[in-house]
Enzyme design. Structure first.
Site, mmCIF file in Angstrom:
data_model
loop_
_atom_site.group_PDB
_atom_site.id
_atom_site.type_symbol
_atom_site.label_atom_id
_atom_site.label_comp_id
_atom_site.label_asym_id
_atom_site.label_seq_id
_atom_site.Cartn_x
_atom_site.Cartn_y
_atom_site.Cartn_z
ATOM 1 N N HIS A 124 56.877 92.998 -36.773
ATOM 2 C CA HIS A 124 56.814 91.692 -36.488
ATOM 3 C C HIS A 124 56.640 90.422 -37.434
ATOM 4 O O HIS A 124 56.089 90.939 -38.410
ATOM 5 C CB HIS A 124 55.320 91.465 -35.485
ATOM 6 C CG HIS A 124 54.958 90.457 -34.920
ATOM 7 N ND1 HIS A 124 54.619 89.262 -35.531
ATOM 8 C CD2 HIS A 124 55.315 90.219 -33.339
ATOM 9 C CE1 HIS A 124 54.512 88.211 -34.230
ATOM 10 N NE2 HIS A 124 54.892 88.777 -33.259
ATOM 11 N N ASP A 201 49.517 97.317 -38.882
ATOM 12 C CA ASP A 201 49.555 96.383 -37.745
ATOM 13 C C ASP A 201 49.254 97.071 -36.471
ATOM 14 O O ASP A 201 50.239 97.732 -36.069
ATOM 15 C CB ASP A 201 50.650 95.398 -37.706
ATOM 16 C CG ASP A 201 50.939 94.545 -36.727
ATOM 17 O OD1 ASP A 201 49.993 94.359 -35.838
ATOM 18 O OD2 ASP A 201 52.147 93.945 -36.643
ATOM 19 N N GLN A 204 49.916 96.373 -31.299
ATOM 20 C CA GLN A 204 50.714 97.057 -30.109
ATOM 21 C C GLN A 204 50.177 98.527 -29.826
ATOM 22 O O GLN A 204 50.544 99.173 -28.728
ATOM 23 C CB GLN A 204 52.224 97.141 -30.236
ATOM 24 C CG GLN A 204 52.820 95.640 -30.255
ATOM 25 C CD GLN A 204 52.732 95.200 -28.873
ATOM 26 O OE1 GLN A 204 52.722 95.408 -28.046
ATOM 27 N NE2 GLN A 204 52.946 93.832 -29.104
ATOM 28 N N LYS A 227 45.972 90.951 -26.941
ATOM 29 C CA LYS A 227 46.939 92.090 -26.367
ATOM 30 C C LYS A 227 46.120 93.411 -25.778
ATOM 31 O O LYS A 227 46.692 94.289 -25.375
ATOM 32 C CB LYS A 227 47.751 92.474 -27.411
ATOM 33 C CG LYS A 227 48.788 91.353 -27.951
ATOM 34 C CD LYS A 227 49.491 91.888 -29.215
ATOM 35 C CE LYS A 227 50.450 90.634 -29.690
ATOM 36 N NZ LYS A 227 51.297 89.942 -28.862
ATOM 37 N N CYS A 367 59.880 87.944 -32.296
ATOM 38 C CA CYS A 367 59.347 87.813 -33.718
ATOM 39 C C CYS A 367 59.734 88.880 -34.379
ATOM 40 O O CYS A 367 59.108 89.463 -35.340
ATOM 41 C CB CYS A 367 57.829 87.429 -33.517
ATOM 42 S SG CYS A 367 57.456 85.885 -32.759
#
Length: 410
Positions: A124, A201, A204, A227, A367
């Site tokens: 991303h 990251d 997700q 999220k 993104c």
């Protein structure tokens, strides 16, 4: 207890006010932001109704209670991701700010000219642009890990790209486009063998997988509450305590200092050193409540249901001759996200027509423009499922896609 893989039934939608109020809505954009359960909304409201005061700044009861609420949430979130110490949890506005904090406050201390930062082509932009800038500032080189056609990064690719010059590897645990889980533990082993660091990251992954930052081998880990069923405007950075203590602050101002003179300042200890200004205390409390809701479902049930949903969706979508699914053919590799294109029809048109059918998906570059360029597409559609979806949502998507095709092809 309900069977989590019985996707015809749905014991969860009633817990989400927006979904309960809109029973005909097929919300398939959870990778962009999740819906919020009532328990998270109630926690925010209760903060404002019961203890609304500026945390840290007052010695009176409401302020003390607000401070204690933040610290209770910090301790809960630390346990949720396997942190060793609540002080390792830094609250930010979102995962983007958390990753920028690492790139701006940590990277300059370890990057030198000729060094390398290794990221995946799947990142991303929030975990790509900060490293472009960090490398540019340090005279370092940005190196990309490329997967196979299905999104899998091989051992050989990691061996070829993570070497003695690699100071930082930064990677998404789960791709927001392909839904695939990256081998971040294997990346950790390689970069640590060369004295480097791993930044993950987790935006997700936290909503879909049990996370233990220490077992992953991460040095830093970032995610956004929104999220993971929580509020907008709350992010979390976990960092190893020794690294956080050695880093300078990223933002300066109120509450991140121990003392200030006319000419200098002494920083507050971790984590306050990185939390300048008034925190969104109600949002932090709401984020903790949202993660508690996930814990109440249980990872086994959540993952079993999401895998059943993705499998059913991909099987139905694969039967549409005009549709191409992007990424791995195995539904188990998608972790909620299914990216696709409809032959000859722009993704924006697909999303617009689906919206008329009350089906919400995402269309665009997500993104992740370098990934889409590498895949050879300018943009794509993405349907992202969560445990609160059901078979009716999949029916609405497939029927909507048929309407899209008939609109353009008769």
């Amino acid at each position: 207890m309900s069977n989590p893989i019985d996707i015809a039934a749905n014991p969860y939608k009633q817990d989400f006010p927006l979904l309960a109020a809109n029973p005909d809505l097929a919300f398939l954009d959870s990778a962009a932001t999740a819906q919020r359960p009532a328990i998270a909304l109630d926690a925010q409201r209760a903060f404002y109704e019961d203890m609304n005061a500026n945390a840290l700044r007052g010695l009176y009861r409401l302020s003390v209670e607000a401070t204690e609420a933040i610290e209770a949430a910090r301790a809960h979130i630390a346990r949720f991701i396997g942190a060793a110490d609540p002080r390792e949890i830094v609250f930010t506005r979102n995962a983007s700010e958390a990753l920028n904090l690492v790139a701006h406050a940590f990277a300059p201390a370890v990057l030198e000219p000729g060094d390398e930062v290794c990221i995946t082509i799947m990142e991303h932009h929030s975990n790509l642009i900060p490293w472009q800038q960090a490398c540019r500032a340090a005279g370092a080189r940005l190196v990309y890990l490329y997967p196979d056609e299905y999104g899998t990064i091989s051992e050989a690719e990691m061996d070829a790209k993570i070497g003695p010059r690699t100071k930082i590897v930064a990677a998404a645990q789960v791709s927001n486009v392909l839904g695939i889980e990256n081998p971040v533990s294997a990346m950790a082993e390689r970069v640590h063998a060369h004295g480097g660091y791993l930044v993950v990251d987790g935006a997700q992954s936290v909503p879909h997988l049990p996370v233990d930052v220490r077992k992953l081998g991460a040095d830093f880990f970032a995610f956004s509450a929104h999220k993971a069923l929580g509020p907008f405007g709350i992010g979390v950075l976990w960092g190893s305590l020794d690294l956080l203590e050695a880093m300078p602050p990223f933002l300066t101002g109120g509450e991140m200092i121990s003392s200030v003179t006319e000419t200098d300042a002494v920083w507050a200890p971790v984590p306050e050193k990185f939390e300048a200004g008034t925190q969104d205390a109600a949002g932090i409390v709401g984020a903790s409540a949202a993660l508690g809701y996930l814990e109440g479902i249980g990872w086994d049930a959540l993952q079993a249901r999401e895998q059943a949903l993705v499998r059913a969706a991909m099987e139905r979508m694969a039967a549409l001759p005009y549709l191409e699914i992007i990424g791995h053919p195995d539904p188990a590799q998608h972790h909620g996200a299914i990216s696709f294109n409809v032959r000859g029809i722009h993704p924006h048109d697909v999303a617009s027509i689906l919206d008329e059918q009350n089906v919400a998906i995402r269309a665009g570059h997500h993104c992740a423009q370098p990934l889409l360029a590498w895949l050879g597409v300018e943009s794509c559609c993405r349907a992202s499922l969560a445990f609160y979806n059901d078979e009716g949502d999949i029916d609405a998507l497939v029927n909507g896609l048929d309407s899209v095709w008939r609109t353009f092809n008769g």
